[in-house]
Design a protein around this motif. Structure first.
Motif, short mmCIF file in Angstrom:
data_model
loop_
_atom_site.label_atom_id
_atom_site.label_comp_id
_atom_site.label_asym_id
_atom_site.label_seq_id
_atom_site.Cartn_x
_atom_site.Cartn_y
_atom_site.Cartn_z
N LYS A 127 0.83 -1.20 0.00
CA LYS A 127 0.00 0.00 0.00
C LYS A 127 0.86 1.26 0.00
O LYS A 127 0.63 2.19 -0.77
N GLN A 153 -2.93 4.67 -13.04
CA GLN A 153 -3.95 3.63 -13.02
C GLN A 153 -3.34 2.24 -12.88
O GLN A 153 -3.84 1.39 -12.14
N ALA A 156 -2.13 1.77 -9.27
CA ALA A 156 -3.25 1.60 -8.34
C ALA A 156 -3.80 0.17 -8.42
O ALA A 156 -4.09 -0.46 -7.40
N ALA A 157 -3.92 -0.36 -9.63
CA ALA A 157 -4.43 -1.72 -9.80
C ALA A 157 -3.46 -2.75 -9.22
O ALA A 157 -3.86 -3.70 -8.53
N ALA A 160 -3.48 -2.58 -5.38
CA ALA A 160 -4.68 -3.22 -4.81
C ALA A 160 -4.52 -4.74 -4.82
O ALA A 160 -4.89 -5.42 -3.86
N TRP A 161 -3.98 -5.27 -5.92
CA TRP A 161 -3.75 -6.72 -5.97
C TRP A 161 -2.76 -7.16 -4.90
O TRP A 161 -3.00 -8.12 -4.16
N ARG A 249 -7.95 0.36 -23.40
CA ARG A 249 -8.79 -0.11 -22.29
C ARG A 249 -8.51 -1.59 -22.03
O ARG A 249 -8.44 -2.38 -22.97
N GLU A 251 -8.43 -4.74 -18.44
CA GLU A 251 -8.68 -5.02 -17.03
C GLU A 251 -7.45 -5.67 -16.43
O GLU A 251 -6.96 -6.67 -16.95
N GLY A 254 -8.57 -7.23 -11.86
CA GLY A 254 -9.93 -6.88 -11.50
C GLY A 254 -10.26 -5.41 -11.58
O GLY A 254 -11.40 -5.01 -11.32
N GLU A 255 -9.28 -4.58 -11.94
CA GLU A 255 -9.49 -3.14 -12.03
C GLU A 255 -9.49 -2.71 -13.50
O GLU A 255 -8.65 -3.14 -14.30
N ALA A 256 -10.43 -1.83 -13.87
CA ALA A 256 -10.50 -1.32 -15.23
C ALA A 256 -9.49 -0.20 -15.43
O ALA A 256 -9.38 0.71 -14.61
N VAL A 257 -8.73 -0.29 -16.51
CA VAL A 257 -7.77 0.75 -16.87
C VAL A 257 -8.25 1.37 -18.18
O VAL A 257 -8.52 0.66 -19.15
#
Length: 337
Positions: A127, A153, A156-157, A160-161, A249, A251, A254-257
């Motif tokens: 984090k 982006q 951040a993805a 989070a993973w 675009r 994923e 699990g996060e959309a970029v």
């Protein structure tokens, strides 16, 4: 830099990594030439999905620039396109450490001693590193505006993973470490001068199986990079003559970029503008100063860990040195940096 810090940095930029598929293949057939801006991006994504960084290098820059980069690589002045990664100057040492004699036993012992069961600390480090890395790309002068947005982006993805991944699972580590050690040894690139002596094209081919194995290892921790690459969708946002902007675009974890990359046409072929800029800088790079390695690294032994012990906060450090006019391009799905 500790293994945890090194790992966190790598995890936040893994998509930028992706490399070559074959070891010593015959000369490749003639490559198709993208005639539309979005096709150039799609081609690079396809290279990465099949783990062919040698093809990526050919497709990412014009032939004349590719030849200059090959010369610079053999002279030890660059390791482009590995320069698209944070800590690119440490990558050869990373391979050497994994390939060192008794590396498997040493690394497994180190993991058990410092990181096994330390999920809370590792998640906290992920984090912190994520927040720091986002701040870094937003303030570093070498990044273009499109790179800043895209990489923020991405980070951040990945952060989070990493905050939910079973990084402290000893059973997974016992499986992952031997796989990476074996793959690193198979590259034949552990010697101090191996990268320069082997050259860019052959080195990238040899790195292919290693990065393919790296994909498999992180997939075991819940990060499917091939699925992310397969999800990439490109579309033309705007075009003015020989310049264009392509929407990207996909994923990731699990996060959309949803981001944009800039492309430009040279000699009838489209290329990513930021990648061209970085490659030009690397082709002109002066000789690198002699690096004084710690005794363990200089002898090809596994690098020692300097991380905080379990139960103590893990400090985050910069994701890599700042490079003038150079950003961290995620060799796609982040084909621009």
């Amino acid at each position: 830099m500790s293994i945890v810090r090194r790992a966190c940095t790598a995890l936040l930029s893994t998509v930028a990594l992706l490399a070559a598929a074959g070891c010593e293949r015959e000369a490749p057939p003639a490559d198709p030439v993208p005639t539309l801006p979005a096709q150039a991006v799609t081609q690079l994504v396809a290279d990465l999905r099949r783990n062919d960084l040698a093809a990526y290098a050919r497709h990412a820059v014009p032939p004349q620039l590719h030849a200059r980069l090959e010369t610079a690589w053999r002279e030890g002045r660059t390791v482009w396109p590995l320069t698209e990664l944070p800590l690119d100057d440490r990558f050869p040492s990373f391979i050497a450490a994994l390939a060192a004699q008794d590396a498997e036993r040493t690394l497994v012992a180190t993991y058990r001693r410092q990181f096994a069961g330390a999920d809370k600390e590792l998640h906290s480090a992920a984090k912190t590193m994520g927040l720091f890395a986002i701040q870094y790309v937003r303030s570093e002068a070498g990044y273009s505006d499109t790179e800043r947005d895209h990489h923020a982006q991405l980070i951040a993805a990945m952060s989070a993973w990493a905050q939910a991944a079973p990084l402290g699972d000893s059973a997974r580590a016992r499986v992952a470490i031997p796989q990476l050690v074996s793959a690193a040894r198979a590259t034949g690139l552990a010697a101090p001068d191996a990268f320069a002596r082997t050259g860019m094209d052959r080195s990238l081919r040899r790195l292919g199986p290693f990065v393919e194995r790296l994909k498999q290892v992180v997939n075991g921790y819940g990060l499917d990079l091939d699925a992310a690459l397969a999800s990439v969708q490109t579309s033309l946002a705007e075009q003015t003559g020989d310049t264009a902007r392509v929407r990207l675009r996909y994923e990731l974890a699990g996060e959309a970029v949803d981001a944009y990359v800039l492309v430009e046409r040279r000699d009838g072929r489209w290329y990513l503008s930021d990648v061209l800029r970085h490659a030009e800088t690397e082709a002109q790079a002066p000789p690198k100063p002699t690096r004084v390695e710690p005794p363990a690294a200089a002898e090809g032994k596994p690098l020692q860990v300097n991380a905080a012990t379990k139960g103590k906060p893990l400090q985050a450090t910069a994701p890599g040195k700042a490079k003038p006019s150079q950003a961290t391009a995620p060799a796609t799905p982040a084909p621009s940096r």
